[in-house]
Each structure stands twice: as C-alpha cells, then as structure tokens.
Design an enzyme around this catalytic site. Structure first.
Site, PDB file in Angstrom:
ATOM      1  N   ARG A  41      12.471  28.866  27.611  1.00  0.00           N
ATOM      2  CA  ARG A  41      13.783  28.530  26.946  1.00  0.00           C
ATOM      3  C   ARG A  41      14.990  28.345  27.889  1.00  0.00           C
ATOM      4  NH1 ARG A  41      18.349  30.842  24.668  1.00  0.00           N
ATOM      5  NH2 ARG A  41      19.044  30.076  22.422  1.00  0.00           N
ATOM      6  N   SER A 110      10.698  32.299  14.400  1.00  0.00           N
ATOM      7  CA  SER A 110      11.800  33.376  14.150  1.00  0.00           C
ATOM      8  C   SER A 110      12.280  33.583  12.637  1.00  0.00           C
ATOM      9  CB  SER A 110      13.133  33.019  15.114  1.00  0.00           C
ATOM     10  OG  SER A 110      12.694  33.210  16.325  1.00  0.00           O
ATOM     11  N   LYS A 140      22.052  35.750  23.495  1.00  0.00           N
ATOM     12  CA  LYS A 140      22.183  34.594  22.328  1.00  0.00           C
ATOM     13  C   LYS A 140      23.303  35.297  21.509  1.00  0.00           C
ATOM     14  CE  LYS A 140      19.283  31.794  19.690  1.00  0.00           C
ATOM     15  NZ  LYS A 140      17.717  31.703  18.972  1.00  0.00           N
TER      16      LYS A 140
END
Length: 222
Positions: A41, A110, A140
């Site tokens: 990511r 998710s 995040k």
C-alpha cells in the site's frame, strides 16, 4: 468464500520505513519473523512504481508461503502474477475483482459499516474481511469511526464462521492479544513493524502474542 489465503495471523500493510531502510528488506525481515500476509500500500507511488516495488517484494518473499496482495489497484495486481487485491467499500466491488483475478488469489474487503454484510455477492467473493479501524491510527486518518473490541465481537458473530476476519487500526504487540480474543483471526499492522528498528524482532513479538491468543481462544494449538 473463495481464494482463501493460507494464513492470516500476522498481516503487514506496508508503510513508511526509517530513512536508511529499504522497504523490501523490511518486508523480508518481517516475513522471516512471522508475518504471513503482506499488502503493498502506497497512495503516493505511481502505478509503475508500485509494479516495480511489488515485483521486488514478490521475488524476495517467494517460497516463504506468505500471501501477497495489492491495495486497491486492480491493474497493479494484474501485473504481478499471483497477487491478490484488498479493496474498501468505496473501491471496486469484490465480486468484480474476483471475476478479473480468478479464484486462486486472495481478495479482501474492509468493513466500515454493518450494512456491508447485507451484500451477499461481496461476501461470497471475499477470502477474508477486515474490521477497519479497531482504534484510531496515525497511519490512516481518513477512516470511519473506530469499531473497538465490541465492534470486533459484533462482526465476528455476524459473519459466517468460515470467513476469516482480520483487524487493523492502532494494533501493536501490547493489544494484539485482546483483538484476537474478541474474535479476529489475525491482526494487520503498519507502523508496529515498518517503523520498528528491528522489523524481524517486532514481527516475532506480535506473532507470539497472536499465536498465544489464538491457542487460548480455541483451547488448543493455533
């Protein structure tokens, strides 16, 4: 459920590493220390850059048995043989991802809202679900409200017993066991390994906490 990864106990999502470190070395050390699944990511990298980095990671961890996924970008996943894809509720639908990548790779989704569990097609396409976030996390900041341990319990009770649930958000070696005790089948971490001075040692400590908590929950060995 299809394309289930072999082992989700300790799941590393890549993030910033110390200035002198190479992300590929960090990932390799973490896998050697007990990481079982790796997700690439990097929201700032170009698609070509992600493919290059993904290729290097796949080459280094090949043969270890670790599962490799890409975050969100289907084209990057398609460019990396054997790579799975992790998506969120605002990304590609899991069934569309599965239709493109086939049945032999991991597809993760998710969970930000209980209403997502009404989407039977999505659940059927997923290899695992991720409760996100459990707690607030600096890696995040654009997340929905944290689920907390009670949320982990609610989700575990609400989804099929055969569908693995992993947890991400604010997890480290001090609280990983509590997340597993609440029902998670594995924990996802970013900075707890990527920012550690010794990623392998950090992974070993986390893996030990997860394995012990799984054994306690099941009444046997993990």
């Amino acid at each position: 459920m299809s394309g289930r990864p072999s082992d989700l106990r300790l799941y590393l999502v890549t993030g910033d590493v110390p200035r002198e470190a190479d992300l590929v070395d960090v990932v390799a050390d973490a896998v050697a220390g007990g990481v079982t699944t790796v997700q690439l990511r990097d929201k700032t990298a170009s698609r070509d850059g992600l493919v290059r980095m993904g290729s290097r990671i796949v080459e280094r961890i090949g043969g270890t048995g670790a599962t490799f996924l890409v975050n969100d970008d289907l084209e990057v996943a398609r460019a990396l043989p054997g790579a799975g894809l992790h998506v969120g509720p605002d990304d590609l639908h899991p069934a569309d991802v599965r239709a493109v990548l086939g049945d032999d790779v991991a597809v993760g989704w998710s969970l930000h809202d209980l209403a997502q569990l009404d989407d039977a097609a999505a659940l059927a396409a997923c290899s695992y679900l991720a409760v996100s976030p459990v707690w607030p996390t600096p890696t995040k900041t654009d997340t929905t409200a944290p689920w907390g341990l009670d949320g982990v319990r609610r989700l575990r009770d609400a989804i099929p017993a055969t569908l693995p649930l992993v947890a991400i958000g604010g997890i480290n070696a001090d609280n990983a066991a509590s997340v597993v005790a609440a029902g998670a089948d594995g924990v996802c971490v970013v900075s707890a390994i990527c920012s550690a001075p010794d990623p392998g040692a950090a992974a070993r400590r986390l893996r030990a906490q997860v394995d012990t908590a799984l054994a306690a929950r099941t009444g046997g060995s993990s």
